[in-house]
Design an enzyme around this catalytic site. Structure first.
Site, PDB file in Angstrom:
ATOM      1  N   LYS A 107     -11.360 -12.975 -15.217  1.00 52.71           N
ATOM      2  CA  LYS A 107     -11.940 -11.814 -14.523  1.00 52.71           C
ATOM      3  C   LYS A 107     -12.970 -12.289 -13.506  1.00 52.71           C
ATOM      4  O   LYS A 107     -12.983 -11.832 -12.362  1.00 52.71           O
ATOM      5  CB  LYS A 107     -12.608 -10.862 -15.524  1.00 52.71           C
ATOM      6  CG  LYS A 107     -11.623  -9.942 -16.222  1.00 52.71           C
ATOM      7  CD  LYS A 107     -12.270  -9.197 -17.379  1.00 52.71           C
ATOM      8  CE  LYS A 107     -11.189  -8.523 -18.222  1.00 52.71           C
ATOM      9  NZ  LYS A 107     -11.636  -8.147 -19.557  1.00 52.71           N
ATOM     10  N   GLN A 146     -16.501  -6.839 -22.964  1.00 56.50           N
ATOM     11  CA  GLN A 146     -15.218  -7.321 -23.487  1.00 56.50           C
ATOM     12  C   GLN A 146     -15.050  -6.905 -24.954  1.00 56.50           C
ATOM     13  O   GLN A 146     -15.953  -7.086 -25.765  1.00 56.50           O
ATOM     14  CB  GLN A 146     -15.147  -8.849 -23.337  1.00 56.50           C
ATOM     15  CG  GLN A 146     -13.823  -9.458 -23.747  1.00 56.50           C
ATOM     16  CD  GLN A 146     -12.663  -9.089 -22.820  1.00 56.50           C
ATOM     17  OE1 GLN A 146     -12.856  -8.828 -21.641  1.00 56.50           O
ATOM     18  NE2 GLN A 146     -11.461  -9.057 -23.362  1.00 56.50           N
ATOM     19  N   ASP A 149     -13.980   0.230 -17.090  1.00 56.92           N
ATOM     20  CA  ASP A 149     -12.923   0.240 -18.105  1.00 56.92           C
ATOM     21  C   ASP A 149     -12.411   1.665 -18.342  1.00 56.92           C
ATOM     22  O   ASP A 149     -11.355   1.854 -18.939  1.00 56.92           O
ATOM     23  CB  ASP A 149     -13.484  -0.278 -19.444  1.00 56.92           C
ATOM     24  CG  ASP A 149     -13.033  -1.687 -19.773  1.00 56.92           C
ATOM     25  OD1 ASP A 149     -11.941  -2.075 -19.347  1.00 56.92           O
ATOM     26  OD2 ASP A 149     -13.789  -2.385 -20.474  1.00 56.92           O
TER      27      ASP A 149
END
Ligand code: GUN
Length: 307
Positions: A54, A98, A121
């Protein structure tokens, strides 16, 4: 008939290019660099690999990347403090924590602490609620990327029967909302669904997001259906040698490709789209937060780049 293989890798390259050129245009016009902060708790090898890629792709797209790493035994309060600082930081447009988090940390509390406007997200209940009620929201990356692949493959989805196998907050529920918004007739099926194979056979669009290796068989698929396999399962591969493993999806690919009209492979299907979608979400968050016009329509931009 053999299915058309949907090349998610090529698509993700096109989407990343579209994001990079849109980022450069925004930098030129408005003089700021969008920033994405990623927070990793612990040292899970798979999560560490994701976080590193990422960061690499964020920088490659011309954005700032901020990484925060905490030890596996870090208290929840420390993570919440970092999120509060990132929420207040003007240089940060997107925040991603995460998952999975260590067991002593309350995941819902952490996701709920992220500012909804920086929630790239799309996991905050406010964004889930906005999506469910047809309001502008940040949409979870894997479902959003899957929809780009579907629209590029089929054009209009209006009136099609879509069956989503899996009801997670991360994939199943949001993708069902997106399909509904695209005028599909949507069924959400799961492990307790009666006669799952028969339900799947109704699908013009079949989304597999159950996390069970090759559970969906070729004879569960309607002739000509479009199959999006979200599963990424690591399984033993003795044919490659002692102790070797390989990645397979939730769909038995070799059987399915003989029946489907189009299908995503694993690896190389939905997986590569997730990070590209995250970058697109970061750019969207950056422009919305500053009251600027939305970036390019990425679905159109990708279609052009893929043509
Ligand atoms: N872990 C595996 N996939 C994801 C994802 O899409 N977002 C986050 N935050 N963690 C993940």
């Amino acid at each position: 008939m053999t299915a058309r293989i949907i090349d998610g890798k090529a698509f993700a390259v096109a989407l990343s290019k579209a994001v990079a050129s849109s980022t450069a245009a925004i930098k030129g016009a408005h003089g700021f660099t969008p920033g994405l902060a990623v927070v990793l708790v612990g040292e899970d090898p798979a999560s560490s690999v994701y976080v590193a890629s990422k960061a690499r792709e964020t920088v490659a797209a011309g954005m700032n990347s901020f990484e925060h790493k905490l030890p596996a035994d870090a208290p929840e309060s420390e993570l919440l403090d970092i999120i509060a600082r990132l929420n207040a930081d003007e240089a940060v447009d997107g925040i991603l924590v995460q998952l999975p988090l260590p067991k002593h940390i309350d995941t819902n509390k952490v996701l709920g602490a992220i500012s909804p406007d920086k929630d790239v997200d799309g996991f905050h209940v406010i964004n889930a609620g906005r999506l469910a009620t047809g309001q502008s929201s940040l949409v979870p990356c894997t479902p959003w990327g899957s929809m780009l692949l579907l629209k590029a493959t089929l054009g209009s989805l209006s009136g099609l029967e879509a069956v989503v196998v899996g009801r997670s907050n991360i994939v199943g529920k949001p993708i069902a909302q997106l399909l509904l918004a695209a005028d599909c007739t949507v069924t959400i099926a799961h492990s307790r669904t009666r006669d799952l194979a028969e339900v799947c056979r109704r699908a013009d669009i079949l989304i597999a997001a159950v996390g069970r290796p090759e559970m969906i068989r070729g004879d569960w698929i309607k002739q000509g259906a479009t199959v999006i396999d979200v599963g990424i399962n690591r399984v033993p591969a003795p044919e490659k040698g002692e102790g070797k493993t390989k990645l397979v999806g939730d769909v038995a690919f070799a059987e399915a490709k003989e029946v489907a009209g189009a299908i995503t492979p694993v690896p190389g299907g939905v997986g590569p789209m997730t990070i590209a979608s995250l970058l697109a979400n970061t750019l969207t968050a950056a422009t919305r937060r500053r009251g600027l016009p939305e970036p390019t329509d990425f679905a159109d931009a990708c279609a052009r780049l893929m043509a």
